[in-house]
Write an enzyme that holds these catalytic residues in place. Sequence first.
Site, PDB file in Angstrom:
ATOM      1  N   CYS A   1      34.887  42.809  42.627  1.00 13.34           N
ATOM      2  CA  CYS A   1      34.209  43.597  41.587  1.00 13.34           C
ATOM      3  C   CYS A   1      33.223  42.775  40.784  1.00 13.34           C
ATOM      4  O   CYS A   1      32.318  43.330  40.176  1.00 13.34           O
ATOM      5  CB  CYS A   1      35.239  44.263  40.679  1.00 13.34           C
TER       6      CYS A   1
ATOM      7  N   ARG B   1      35.038  50.673  27.114  1.00 15.88           N
ATOM      8  CA  ARG B   1      35.731  49.521  27.718  1.00 15.88           C
ATOM      9  C   ARG B   1      36.628  48.937  26.633  1.00 15.88           C
ATOM     10  O   ARG B   1      36.141  48.517  25.585  1.00 15.88           O
ATOM     11  CB  ARG B   1      34.725  48.480  28.215  1.00 15.88           C
TER      12      ARG B   1
ATOM     13  N   ASP C   1      40.057  39.751  43.054  1.00 11.20           N
ATOM     14  CA  ASP C   1      39.478  39.760  41.703  1.00 11.20           C
ATOM     15  C   ASP C   1      39.913  38.462  41.028  1.00 11.20           C
ATOM     16  O   ASP C   1      40.756  37.728  41.563  1.00 11.20           O
ATOM     17  CB  ASP C   1      40.001  41.011  40.956  1.00 11.20           C
TER      18      ASP C   1
ATOM     19  N   GLN D   1      34.996  51.231  38.948  1.00 16.44           N
ATOM     20  CA  GLN D   1      34.837  50.172  39.939  1.00 16.44           C
ATOM     21  C   GLN D   1      35.270  50.644  41.326  1.00 16.44           C
ATOM     22  O   GLN D   1      34.551  50.489  42.313  1.00 16.44           O
ATOM     23  CB  GLN D   1      35.673  48.949  39.520  1.00 16.44           C
TER      24      GLN D   1
ATOM     25  N   HIS E   1      40.480  50.455  36.206  1.00 16.55           N
ATOM     26  CA  HIS E   1      39.012  50.344  36.248  1.00 16.55           C
ATOM     27  C   HIS E   1      38.503  51.371  37.273  1.00 16.55           C
ATOM     28  O   HIS E   1      38.011  51.009  38.335  1.00 16.55           O
ATOM     29  CB  HIS E   1      38.627  48.915  36.645  1.00 16.55           C
TER      30      HIS E   1
ATOM     31  N   ARG F   1      27.639  50.774  41.753  1.00 14.76           N
ATOM     32  CA  ARG F   1      28.149  51.242  40.457  1.00 14.76           C
ATOM     33  C   ARG F   1      27.113  52.173  39.817  1.00 14.76           C
ATOM     34  O   ARG F   1      27.453  53.179  39.196  1.00 14.76           O
ATOM     35  CB  ARG F   1      28.394  50.050  39.516  1.00 14.76           C
TER      36      ARG F   1
HETATM   37  N1  NVA Z   1      40.128  42.396  36.274  1.00 16.65           N
HETATM   38  C1  NVA Z   1      38.912  41.972  35.610  1.00 16.65           C
HETATM   39  C2  NVA Z   1      37.787  42.864  36.032  1.00 16.65           C
HETATM   40  C3  NVA Z   1      36.448  42.534  35.419  1.00 16.65           C
HETATM   41  C4  NVA Z   1      35.387  43.498  35.819  1.00 16.65           C
HETATM   42  C5  NVA Z   1      39.105  41.995  34.101  1.00 16.65           C
HETATM   43  O1  NVA Z   1      39.737  42.929  33.613  1.00 16.65           O
HETATM   44  O2  NVA Z   1      38.654  41.067  33.437  1.00 16.65           O
HETATM   45  N1   CP Z   2      32.773  44.673  37.704  1.00 18.38           N
HETATM   46  C1   CP Z   2      32.517  44.872  36.394  1.00 18.38           C
HETATM   47  O1   CP Z   2      32.990  45.826  35.769  1.00 18.38           O
HETATM   48  O2   CP Z   2      31.649  43.966  35.858  1.00 18.38           O
HETATM   49  P1   CP Z   2      31.312  43.749  34.312  1.00 18.38           P
HETATM   50  O3   CP Z   2      32.534  43.175  33.656  1.00 18.38           O
HETATM   51  O4   CP Z   2      30.163  42.797  34.315  1.00 18.38           O
HETATM   52  O5   CP Z   2      30.949  45.073  33.697  1.00 18.38           O
END
Ligand code: NVA
Ligand code: CP
Length: 305
Positions: A260, A104, A220, A134, A131, A288
């Site tokens: 998500c 990540r 989101d 997801q 992502h 997931r």
């Molecule tokens: N779009 C959000 C998704 C978190 C799972 C982010 O990147 O923070």
């Molecule tokens: N939806 C998602 O990826 O959640 P986290 O940021 O908690 O991993």
Amino acid sequence: MKLRHYLQFSDFSRAEYDYLVERARWIKAQFKQYKPHHPLVDRTLAMIFEKQSTRTRLSFEAGVQQLGGSAIFLSTRDTQLGRGEPVEDMAQVVSRMVDIVMIRTFGQAILERFASVSRVPVINGLSNEYHPCQVLGDIFTFVEQRGPISGRTVAWIGDSNNVCNTWMQAAEIFDFDLHVSTPPGYEVEAERAGIYGKNHYEHFADPMEAARGADLVTTDVWTSMGFEAEDAERKRDFSDWQVDADMMKLAGRDALFMHCLPAHRGEEVSAEVIDGPQSVVWDEAENRLHTQKALMEFLLLGKLA
Ligand code: NVA
Ligand code: CP
């Protein structure tokens, strides 16, 4: 076996997704019946986090353990990556010691660089651009609840972020219509989304019109990780892009709501919707686990059924 990575949704074909969805369904059923399934004995997953996570860490770590393997958690703060060690050097070392890696991070280019020298499969656990894990879980959830997603209409309300870009790619592969409504100035950038045709998505200035007749309404956060400096401005710009009960009425009685997570009730979604009968966010989060187990198994062992 040929080395494969999962860096964006378009890395897999429709046939491979059809396999993964069916495999995840089987893996989930085994899990629910407490039947052991240990294809990854002695395999190790390294999870590298440059951003925070609840679901992604939990689902990958629990998932690999349930498959008989083990997981190692690494964060930027605690590794030499945080002190400027080149990503390629990190990839050389990590991929000699483990069997599969999940990352990540911020820019997609970091993932590409890591994968370019990795000896083992690399999975995108979220980047600024995409992502994929997801949307894999989300599509599984839709199929589980409503049957095939092909030919259906999905409405994306809000920011054209990493999850939105991934839905854009998924629409092309699964052949469904994606209605996107973003505030002015936050529109989808097709190149960043990795999309070069306009056959599967349509932009709507009015979020209510984007939701009209949709089979799935999804949104989101207004401010994704890494964009915190824009938070106050975004709160102003996105205030009309909330999924609320009136919007869900336009979508129709059978429409599902997904997010998500983490969610901000009263911002991108009203409490009434996310905690209401059309919301499947908890199934979505759980899935997931099952879909990523299918993904790790596929990347390490290929098709098993
Ligand atoms: N779009 C959000 C998704 C978190 C799972 C982010 O990147 O923070
Ligand atoms: N939806 C998602 O990826 O959640 P986290 O940021 O908690 O991993």
